[in-house]
Design a protein around this motif. Sequence first.
Motif, mmCIF file in Angstrom:
data_model
loop_
_atom_site.group_PDB
_atom_site.id
_atom_site.type_symbol
_atom_site.label_atom_id
_atom_site.label_comp_id
_atom_site.label_asym_id
_atom_site.label_seq_id
_atom_site.Cartn_x
_atom_site.Cartn_y
_atom_site.Cartn_z
ATOM 1 N N ALA A 232 21.253 40.350 29.889
ATOM 2 C CA ALA A 232 21.953 40.591 28.747
ATOM 3 C C ALA A 232 22.653 41.798 28.888
ATOM 4 C CB ALA A 232 20.869 41.312 27.652
ATOM 5 N N ALA A 233 22.347 41.879 30.327
ATOM 6 C CA ALA A 233 23.771 42.807 30.873
ATOM 7 C C ALA A 233 24.909 42.186 31.772
ATOM 8 C CB ALA A 233 23.088 44.084 32.035
ATOM 9 N N ALA A 234 24.360 40.849 32.467
ATOM 10 C CA ALA A 234 25.288 40.370 33.131
ATOM 11 C C ALA A 234 26.972 39.242 32.065
ATOM 12 C CB ALA A 234 24.524 38.729 33.389
ATOM 13 N N ALA A 235 26.386 39.560 31.004
ATOM 14 C CA ALA A 235 26.761 38.575 29.655
ATOM 15 C C ALA A 235 27.807 40.007 29.535
ATOM 16 C CB ALA A 235 25.972 38.839 28.456
ATOM 17 N N GLU A 236 27.589 41.470 30.154
ATOM 18 C CA GLU A 236 28.494 42.232 29.428
ATOM 19 C C GLU A 236 29.791 41.622 30.439
ATOM 20 O OE1 GLU A 236 28.593 44.086 26.953
ATOM 21 O OE2 GLU A 236 26.198 44.229 26.535
ATOM 22 N N LEU A 237 29.853 41.794 31.635
ATOM 23 C CA LEU A 237 30.619 41.227 32.807
ATOM 24 C C LEU A 237 31.655 40.149 32.665
ATOM 25 C CD1 LEU A 237 28.653 42.849 36.018
ATOM 26 C CD2 LEU A 237 30.012 44.184 33.715
ATOM 27 N N VAL A 238 31.182 39.078 32.115
ATOM 28 C CA VAL A 238 31.422 37.650 32.398
ATOM 29 C C VAL A 238 33.236 38.004 31.235
ATOM 30 C CG1 VAL A 238 31.304 35.441 31.546
ATOM 31 C CG2 VAL A 238 29.468 36.054 32.269
ATOM 32 N N GLY A 239 34.007 37.362 31.769
ATOM 33 C CA GLY A 239 35.649 37.602 31.404
ATOM 34 C C GLY A 239 36.167 37.561 32.284
ATOM 35 N N HIS A 240 37.583 38.890 31.187
ATOM 36 C CA HIS A 240 38.858 38.936 31.942
ATOM 37 C C HIS A 240 38.748 40.757 31.983
ATOM 38 C CE1 HIS A 240 42.324 38.674 32.839
ATOM 39 N NE2 HIS A 240 43.072 39.871 32.578
ATOM 40 N N HIS A 241 38.727 40.768 32.582
ATOM 41 C CA HIS A 241 38.197 42.259 32.969
ATOM 42 C C HIS A 241 38.616 43.567 33.784
ATOM 43 C CE1 HIS A 241 34.654 42.269 29.867
ATOM 44 N NE2 HIS A 241 34.790 41.620 30.790
ATOM 45 N N ASP A 242 39.253 43.977 33.875
ATOM 46 C CA ASP A 242 39.515 45.405 34.813
ATOM 47 C C ASP A 242 38.117 45.626 35.810
ATOM 48 O OD1 ASP A 242 39.179 47.918 36.438
ATOM 49 O OD2 ASP A 242 41.627 48.558 35.186
ATOM 50 N N PHE A 243 37.835 45.420 36.942
ATOM 51 C CA PHE A 243 36.463 45.447 37.201
ATOM 52 C C PHE A 243 36.518 47.049 38.699
ATOM 53 C CE2 PHE A 243 35.472 41.482 35.814
ATOM 54 C CZ PHE A 243 34.617 40.937 35.050
ATOM 55 N N THR A 244 37.101 47.485 38.648
ATOM 56 C CA THR A 244 38.066 48.591 39.066
ATOM 57 C C THR A 244 36.303 49.535 39.707
ATOM 58 O OG1 THR A 244 39.634 49.557 38.616
ATOM 59 C CG2 THR A 244 38.352 51.387 39.259
ATOM 60 N N THR A 245 35.132 49.288 38.429
ATOM 61 C CA THR A 245 34.395 49.730 38.567
ATOM 62 C C THR A 245 33.622 49.393 40.309
ATOM 63 O OG1 THR A 245 33.342 50.882 37.084
ATOM 64 C CG2 THR A 245 31.808 50.824 37.614
ATOM 65 N N PHE A 246 33.590 47.723 40.058
ATOM 66 C CA PHE A 246 32.887 46.917 40.946
ATOM 67 C C PHE A 246 33.483 46.482 41.650
ATOM 68 C CE2 PHE A 246 30.740 46.476 36.895
ATOM 69 C CZ PHE A 246 29.878 46.916 36.815
ATOM 70 N N ARG A 247 33.918 47.208 42.822
ATOM 71 C CA ARG A 247 34.805 46.948 43.942
ATOM 72 C C ARG A 247 34.951 47.752 44.798
ATOM 73 N NH1 ARG A 247 41.572 46.455 43.994
ATOM 74 N NH2 ARG A 247 41.897 48.618 43.166
ATOM 75 N N SER B 232 36.097 50.914 47.359
ATOM 76 C CA SER B 232 37.269 51.818 47.838
ATOM 77 C C SER B 232 38.018 51.497 48.735
ATOM 78 C CB SER B 232 36.416 53.050 48.146
ATOM 79 O OG SER B 232 36.228 53.008 49.147
ATOM 80 N N ILE B 233 37.989 50.983 49.387
ATOM 81 C CA ILE B 233 38.137 50.195 50.267
ATOM 82 C C ILE B 233 39.173 48.666 50.192
ATOM 83 C CG2 ILE B 233 37.486 51.608 52.945
ATOM 84 C CD1 ILE B 233 36.036 49.077 53.542
ATOM 85 N N CYS B 234 39.773 48.718 49.274
ATOM 86 C CA CYS B 234 39.119 47.141 48.658
ATOM 87 C C CYS B 234 41.143 46.762 48.413
ATOM 88 C CB CYS B 234 38.927 46.416 47.110
ATOM 89 S SG CYS B 234 39.345 44.833 46.496
ATOM 90 N N GLN B 235 41.368 46.184 48.993
ATOM 91 C CA GLN B 235 43.390 46.001 49.294
ATOM 92 C C GLN B 235 43.882 44.662 48.365
ATOM 93 O OE1 GLN B 235 43.290 44.184 53.630
ATOM 94 N NE2 GLN B 235 42.859 46.029 54.269
ATOM 95 N N ALA B 236 42.662 43.979 47.236
ATOM 96 C CA ALA B 236 43.543 43.510 46.328
ATOM 97 C C ALA B 236 44.610 44.585 45.032
ATOM 98 C CB ALA B 236 42.371 43.208 45.023
ATOM 99 N N ALA B 237 45.608 43.862 45.153
ATOM 100 C CA ALA B 237 46.363 44.288 44.371
ATOM 101 C C ALA B 237 46.059 44.406 42.935
ATOM 102 C CB ALA B 237 48.096 43.180 44.546
ATOM 103 N N SER B 238 45.438 43.867 42.310
ATOM 104 C CA SER B 238 45.403 44.334 41.155
ATOM 105 C C SER B 238 43.396 44.236 40.997
ATOM 106 C CB SER B 238 45.813 43.229 40.275
ATOM 107 O OG SER B 238 44.895 43.742 39.172
ATOM 108 N N PRO B 239 42.878 45.627 40.741
ATOM 109 C CA PRO B 239 41.621 44.984 39.909
ATOM 110 C C PRO B 239 41.119 44.240 39.315
ATOM 111 C CG PRO B 239 42.057 47.874 38.769
ATOM 112 C CD PRO B 239 43.587 46.543 39.388
ATOM 113 N N VAL B 240 42.023 43.535 38.323
ATOM 114 C CA VAL B 240 41.729 42.612 37.057
ATOM 115 C C VAL B 240 41.440 41.325 37.875
ATOM 116 C CG1 VAL B 240 42.687 41.880 35.043
ATOM 117 C CG2 VAL B 240 43.279 44.076 35.701
ATOM 118 N N LYS B 241 40.126 40.982 37.176
ATOM 119 C CA LYS B 241 39.476 39.655 37.786
ATOM 120 C C LYS B 241 39.460 38.877 36.242
ATOM 121 C CE LYS B 241 40.819 39.817 41.592
ATOM 122 N NZ LYS B 241 41.540 38.716 42.718
ATOM 123 N N THR B 242 39.338 37.428 36.849
ATOM 124 C CA THR B 242 38.348 36.665 35.346
ATOM 125 C C THR B 242 37.209 36.456 36.160
ATOM 126 O OG1 THR B 242 40.173 36.134 34.279
ATOM 127 C CG2 THR B 242 38.651 34.832 33.744
#
Length: 255
Positions: A143-158, A160-170
């Motif tokens: 049930a918790a995992a279902a909240e994360l599936v889809g197109h979101h801003d995943f800033t919370t889950f990356r 702090s040294i992530c070098q990706a240009a955007s935190p938005v992923k699907t």
Amino acid sequence: MPRYALKIEYDGTPFAGWQRQADRHSVQEAVEMALKKLEADAPGIGAAGRTDAGVHATGQVAHCDLKKDWDPFRLSEALNFHLKPDPVAILAAAQVPEDFHARFSANERRYLFRVVNRRAPLVLERHRAWQVLNPLDADRMRAAAAELVGHHDFTTFRSSICQAASPVKTLDEISIEEVPIPHGVEFRFRLRARSFLHNQVRSIVGTLERAGAGSWAPEDVRVALEARDRAACGPVAPPHGLYLTAVGYPSDPFA
């Protein structure tokens, strides 16, 4: 100069991760050293994903350029000979077009995270899975995992040294398989997306574990996601439970 794709399996335990480092042994270094046994001036290689220290792979993909026109089977056999005793294996090799790139041509990546839920210490699997002692509820984690599936801003889950240009992923899929084992249960988390942020999978699994333990409600995971704040994330799961299992391409180079 012919280009080759390599499908690679490795035990990440003794390595500092995939990426070559100046003072620590890496998987990339091991493969490049084996290539230089075949062609002394072989250039560096590129991979589909830069796995962290302790992370394993059963389907990593890298590409390399060689002067000789190698038969792919003989290339894999020669590399496996020179990779000994490192725990790295070339599962398959294939000649690919010169514009093939292991990272940038990929359109999908799949990860597995193994959580073993039992009281007795892990012996044979202690570097292959994350052991959680207290019982976990699979339905709460799903049930918790279902909240994360889809197109979101995943800033919370990356990281702090992530070098990706955007935190938005699907995130295309999270499935949780519950497998009975002697004196416990193994939970197998499978995640699929075009690409992932640094530490995204481990951050997600660590947070879902909190839901399974009853410390978080499933809706708390949605609140954490919407916070877009690294401080809202649950604990980050350890690296040794994580496996890069597959990399997808528009045309499978190993078919």
